[in-house]
Scaffold this motif. Structure first.
Motif, PDB file in Angstrom:
ATOM      1  N   VAL A 187      30.316  46.922  36.958  1.00 45.26           N
ATOM      2  CA  VAL A 187      30.554  45.568  37.108  1.00 45.26           C
ATOM      3  C   VAL A 187      31.379  44.915  36.447  1.00 45.26           C
ATOM      4  O   VAL A 187      32.097  45.237  35.295  1.00 45.26           O
ATOM      5  CB  VAL A 187      29.069  44.942  36.675  1.00 45.26           C
ATOM      6  CG1 VAL A 187      27.842  45.302  37.387  1.00 45.26           C
ATOM      7  CG2 VAL A 187      28.781  45.162  35.193  1.00 45.26           C
ATOM      8  N   SER A 188      32.126  43.737  36.981  1.00 43.05           N
ATOM      9  CA  SER A 188      33.007  42.838  36.135  1.00 43.05           C
ATOM     10  C   SER A 188      32.639  41.910  35.359  1.00 43.05           C
ATOM     11  O   SER A 188      31.385  40.989  36.064  1.00 43.05           O
ATOM     12  CB  SER A 188      34.172  42.494  37.068  1.00 43.05           C
ATOM     13  OG  SER A 188      33.656  42.034  38.242  1.00 43.05           O
TER      14      SER A 188
ATOM     15  N   VAL B  16      43.079  35.081  37.645  1.00 45.49           N
ATOM     16  CA  VAL B  16      41.889  35.173  38.393  1.00 45.49           C
ATOM     17  C   VAL B  16      41.247  36.384  38.765  1.00 45.49           C
ATOM     18  O   VAL B  16      40.375  36.352  39.650  1.00 45.49           O
ATOM     19  CB  VAL B  16      42.230  33.928  39.504  1.00 45.49           C
ATOM     20  CG1 VAL B  16      42.520  32.657  39.030  1.00 45.49           C
ATOM     21  CG2 VAL B  16      43.156  34.298  40.573  1.00 45.49           C
TER      22      VAL B  16
ATOM     23  N   ASN C 293      29.679  39.262  37.669  1.00 44.05           N
ATOM     24  CA  ASN C 293      30.068  38.977  39.090  1.00 44.05           C
ATOM     25  C   ASN C 293      28.947  39.961  39.917  1.00 44.05           C
ATOM     26  O   ASN C 293      28.649  41.102  39.469  1.00 44.05           O
ATOM     27  CB  ASN C 293      31.218  39.509  39.498  1.00 44.05           C
ATOM     28  CG  ASN C 293      32.393  38.549  39.233  1.00 44.05           C
ATOM     29  OD1 ASN C 293      32.393  37.443  39.684  1.00 44.05           O
ATOM     30  ND2 ASN C 293      33.127  38.769  38.309  1.00 44.05           N
TER      31      ASN C 293
ATOM     32  N   TYR D  48      40.325  40.792  38.168  1.00 43.60           N
ATOM     33  CA  TYR D  48      39.993  41.509  36.879  1.00 43.60           C
ATOM     34  C   TYR D  48      40.681  42.615  36.567  1.00 43.60           C
ATOM     35  O   TYR D  48      40.719  43.542  37.330  1.00 43.60           O
ATOM     36  CB  TYR D  48      38.492  41.951  36.920  1.00 43.60           C
ATOM     37  CG  TYR D  48      37.451  40.692  37.089  1.00 43.60           C
ATOM     38  CD1 TYR D  48      36.754  40.384  36.086  1.00 43.60           C
ATOM     39  CD2 TYR D  48      37.392  39.677  38.211  1.00 43.60           C
ATOM     40  CE1 TYR D  48      35.917  39.125  36.051  1.00 43.60           C
ATOM     41  CE2 TYR D  48      36.673  38.510  38.270  1.00 43.60           C
ATOM     42  CZ  TYR D  48      35.818  38.238  37.149  1.00 43.60           C
ATOM     43  OH  TYR D  48      35.157  37.302  37.032  1.00 43.60           O
TER      44      TYR D  48
ATOM     45  N   SER E 177      35.654  43.383  45.451  1.00 45.29           N
ATOM     46  CA  SER E 177      36.039  42.017  45.508  1.00 45.29           C
ATOM     47  C   SER E 177      37.475  41.855  45.518  1.00 45.29           C
ATOM     48  O   SER E 177      38.380  42.514  45.170  1.00 45.29           O
ATOM     49  CB  SER E 177      35.509  41.591  44.045  1.00 45.29           C
ATOM     50  OG  SER E 177      36.154  41.952  42.802  1.00 45.29           O
TER      51      SER E 177
ATOM     52  N   LEU F 105      34.110  39.420  49.168  1.00 45.11           N
ATOM     53  CA  LEU F 105      33.151  40.737  49.067  1.00 45.11           C
ATOM     54  C   LEU F 105      33.257  41.695  50.190  1.00 45.11           C
ATOM     55  O   LEU F 105      32.800  41.244  51.337  1.00 45.11           O
ATOM     56  CB  LEU F 105      31.745  40.657  48.003  1.00 45.11           C
ATOM     57  CG  LEU F 105      31.845  39.661  47.148  1.00 45.11           C
ATOM     58  CD1 LEU F 105      30.502  39.227  46.760  1.00 45.11           C
ATOM     59  CD2 LEU F 105      32.368  40.171  45.962  1.00 45.11           C
TER      60      LEU F 105
ATOM     61  N   LYS G 269      36.537  52.433  40.865  1.00 45.66           N
ATOM     62  CA  LYS G 269      36.298  51.206  41.448  1.00 45.66           C
ATOM     63  C   LYS G 269      37.350  50.720  42.246  1.00 45.66           C
ATOM     64  O   LYS G 269      38.379  51.006  41.582  1.00 45.66           O
ATOM     65  CB  LYS G 269      35.723  50.154  40.485  1.00 45.66           C
ATOM     66  CG  LYS G 269      35.280  49.039  40.643  1.00 45.66           C
ATOM     67  CD  LYS G 269      35.002  48.122  39.539  1.00 45.66           C
ATOM     68  CE  LYS G 269      35.040  46.613  39.696  1.00 45.66           C
ATOM     69  NZ  LYS G 269      33.799  46.175  40.349  1.00 45.66           N
TER      70      LYS G 269
ATOM     71  N   TYR H  67      38.464  34.271  48.582  1.00 49.35           N
ATOM     72  CA  TYR H  67      37.837  35.240  48.041  1.00 49.35           C
ATOM     73  C   TYR H  67      36.761  35.986  48.915  1.00 49.35           C
ATOM     74  O   TYR H  67      36.138  35.319  49.762  1.00 49.35           O
ATOM     75  CB  TYR H  67      37.015  34.935  46.771  1.00 49.35           C
ATOM     76  CG  TYR H  67      37.430  34.131  45.532  1.00 49.35           C
ATOM     77  CD1 TYR H  67      37.684  34.869  44.534  1.00 49.35           C
ATOM     78  CD2 TYR H  67      38.114  32.807  45.718  1.00 49.35           C
ATOM     79  CE1 TYR H  67      38.380  34.509  43.314  1.00 49.35           C
ATOM     80  CE2 TYR H  67      38.611  32.334  44.475  1.00 49.35           C
ATOM     81  CZ  TYR H  67      38.861  32.952  43.535  1.00 49.35           C
ATOM     82  OH  TYR H  67      39.445  32.427  42.477  1.00 49.35           O
TER      83      TYR H  67
ATOM     84  N   ASN I  47      35.867  33.439  38.723  1.00 47.69           N
ATOM     85  CA  ASN I  47      35.109  34.646  39.092  1.00 47.69           C
ATOM     86  C   ASN I  47      34.846  34.675  40.347  1.00 47.69           C
ATOM     87  O   ASN I  47      35.655  34.118  41.340  1.00 47.69           O
ATOM     88  CB  ASN I  47      33.730  34.368  38.357  1.00 47.69           C
ATOM     89  CG  ASN I  47      32.791  33.277  39.184  1.00 47.69           C
ATOM     90  OD1 ASN I  47      33.535  32.394  39.606  1.00 47.69           O
ATOM     91  ND2 ASN I  47      31.560  33.656  39.576  1.00 47.69           N
ATOM     92  N   TYR I  48      34.094  35.674  40.989  1.00 50.54           N
ATOM     93  CA  TYR I  48      33.964  35.918  42.453  1.00 50.54           C
ATOM     94  C   TYR I  48      32.507  35.467  42.926  1.00 50.54           C
ATOM     95  O   TYR I  48      31.579  36.182  42.643  1.00 50.54           O
ATOM     96  CB  TYR I  48      34.339  37.453  42.697  1.00 50.54           C
ATOM     97  CG  TYR I  48      35.597  37.927  42.515  1.00 50.54           C
ATOM     98  CD1 TYR I  48      36.706  37.832  43.502  1.00 50.54           C
ATOM     99  CD2 TYR I  48      36.227  38.067  41.337  1.00 50.54           C
ATOM    100  CE1 TYR I  48      38.014  38.347  43.262  1.00 50.54           C
ATOM    101  CE2 TYR I  48      37.394  38.294  41.017  1.00 50.54           C
ATOM    102  CZ  TYR I  48      38.131  38.400  41.871  1.00 50.54           C
ATOM    103  OH  TYR I  48      39.675  38.736  41.831  1.00 50.54           O
TER     104      TYR I  48
END
Lengths: 383, 383
Positions: free
Chosen positions: A114-115, B324, A281, B326, B115, B101, B287, B99, A325-326
């Motif tokens: 997880v981020s 913006v 996220n 990660y 993401s 996912l 990841k 953005y 963030n996403y």
């Protein structure tokens, strides 16, 4: 001078949302795709939860009445906030913003990366506020006052802002008790779910809030969540599940709400009284963190008390007017992800002056008025 | 007027990196934890790759010589860029930032949520540039010119910026051919790996680049990557693996580089000639996305030609001076993640004026000079 809102980009990013072709001008044309988000990543917290939240329909079975037996009067903690009693300009930076990747889940097939966005606020008393969506007074409107976090952040000169309290997804009304900059915005009439607040005497108040607390504690900022995650340095999730008084048909929901992986927002404090805002996220059922793992993560980060705020598609962090963030909600017209309009936000801002506008005769610089011309005095009100 | 660098927050975020307590002032004190990043998430592309890249030690076995048999002269594509031949102010917005996912991986245990940041640039000819790290001329220094993407973005008024070309991790030198705003910054001496460029006659050039191409094509922007991901709307990863001429001891590296999940940066264009910048968050081996899945994702997004730029811990997107995405590199002094200083960046900016400063007698507004006083003419150079 102190206005994030005066930055062309901060404004520009939000403006084109409704009409990109018309409202784009000059350089202000970075278009984050946010047209309108579909609440497709709702945590299941609100099935029946309105009855626990909304003043009118609430049955008066509150947390306090459950707790009395198990926890006697230990229903909240008070911890001295960092910077309490300190006068003069605050220590800098006003907020430290960290990113990290973490692994959650116990078993191999359960394990996920997880981020995480981790914000540390060293001067919560002067630079942290609970804000209503958009302008002050909007929670009272009774209609849908939901706003993008970055719009609220821009309007209120927030350096950094996240979503905060839960809201009624049908009406868009703010839920729970809300105190914003010393003003009681909403009294939910004795709601006992986990709250996080700052008091006038320089404390951080975490935990369950009775109607009596609301009258006797002098809150300057107050927001409510669901599930007290960390209490005195230990996970409190299981206890919270037991004491946050779900009625029979809500039990399932609250347990699922707690155990499902999703995007999450938490607020807490460390032993030094610094406030931590943590966002993970995720997307409900697919990605992110459940509240047990979130509590463990917070404990590893040195957080001693923390509550869970609104999560799922509401999870939003905005820095400098830019979404960082996403989000997990689906945009209305595409397969992209969009920010969800929310109600209350947590806002990190430069300390305010008293009066905020330095009587119109100066500019506010980190809480101190710099007077113009011959005006002087702390508020620039003396000639 | 047109300066991202004039935004206090944009500057403030980067300044405290070296000395937060001294360089923080007024509101400029949001401290993103970036002290210095450890290159802990290196893609394995560079084992021996210097010998393929660096002009001095390169053996003259280049892609062209491999390709001749298999692909004859079809070693690159040229596609008319959106807005070619159009005069006047560009269409707005200058960049659309989305953005989403996505799920990647074929099998259940292989499947991961990633993401993605997806940027669409409708006016590449006037608003997209390849920049050297920091100020122009820094690739030539020969010493470590690596800089944070947001520092380069701030110095060059980028609305949005990402990392771009590969670099020598030992010396910090820029690698590959680089043309920045019409200036040949670096001639790698016939490097044949996948390149992406804009030409003066309004085309987008994608693919393998010979020394002859470098002399005959009039590039305005040029950057090199590794692996041509999508060619004419189809995955080209397998072909690229075969033709990007790894010598024997590099074969393993290039295949691992291609197949490992990691953070990635890609640049390409769609059928309308709009440029797309796509970044996927990740961490090598844990990841993110491999290049096969990345190519498929790009094709789903309607991208017809795309190459892979530097990835892993270098993957960085900065909007409005704010990070913006990660990053996956570990920070020097903690378990947080930090941005990696990189060399070249892709910069989306407002169209420049000619001359850029409007002869000192006006301000530049979307590529058009607004003259002051009695000055007039397109460049405000006539009284």
């Amino acid at each position: 001078m102190t206005s994030t809102g005066s930055q062309p980009w901060a404004r520009g990013i939000s403006l084109p949302r409704r009409s990109p072709s018309l409202q784009c001008f000059a350089l202000q044309c970075l278009w984050l795709a946010v047209m309108a988000s579909l609440d497709g990543d709702l945590l299941y917290r609100l099935s029946g939860a309105e009855s626990r939240y909304a003043p009118l329909s609430r049955e008066h079975r509150d947390v306090k009445s459950c707790q009395r037996v198990l926890f006697e009067n230990v229903t909240h903690t008070k911890h001295l906030a960092a910077g309490a009693g300190v006068t003069g300009p605050p220590s800098l930076p006003l907020v430290e913003s960290h990113y990290f990747l973490d692994t959650v889940g116990q078993s191999y097939w359960d394990r996920k990366e997880v981020s995480v966005l981790h914000q540390v606020i060293p001067n919560p008393l002067t630079s942290l506020a609970v804000l209503e969506p958009g302008r002050p007074g909007s929670c009272d409107n009774g209609t849908d006052g939901r706003t993008l976090v970055r719009d609220t952040a821009t309007l209120n000169d927030c350096i950094l802002a996240t979503n905060a309290g839960m809201f009624n997804t049908h009406t868009g009304a703010c839920l729970g008790n809300v105190v914003s900059n010393g003003v009681l915005v909403q009294d939910s009439g004795g709601i006992q779910n986990a709250h996080f607040s700052l008091t006038k005497d320089g404390h951080i108040f975490t935990g369950y809030l009775s109607q009596l607390d609301l009258l006797t504690e002098d809150f300057t900022q107050l927001v409510g969540g669901v599930i007290w995650l960390v209490k005195d340095g230990a996970s409190y999730v299981d206890h919270s599940l037991g004491v946050e008084c779900p009625d029979t048909q809500e039990t399932g929901s609250l347990e699922r709400f707690t155990s499902v992986v999703s995007a999450r927002t938490a607020i807490g404090h460390d032993v030094e009284g610094r406030v931590h805002l943590v966002e993970v996220n995720g997307k409900t059922d697919q990605k992110g963190i459940n509240l047990y793992s979130l509590a463990e993560m917070l404990i590893r980060m040195g957080i001693v008390n923390a509550i869970n705020l609104d999560g799922g598609g509401s999870t939003t962090t905005v820095i400098n007017g830019t979404l960082v963030n996403y989000p997990s909600d689906q945009c209305q017209n595409s397969s992209y992800n969009c920010e969800r309009p929310v109600t209350t936000v947590m806002c990190v801002h430069a300390p305010h002056c008293d009066p905020r506008d330095c009587s119109g005769h100066g500019s506010c610089d980190l809480g101190e008025c710099r007077c113009r011309g011959f005006w002087h005095g702390p508020g620039c009100d003396t000639l």
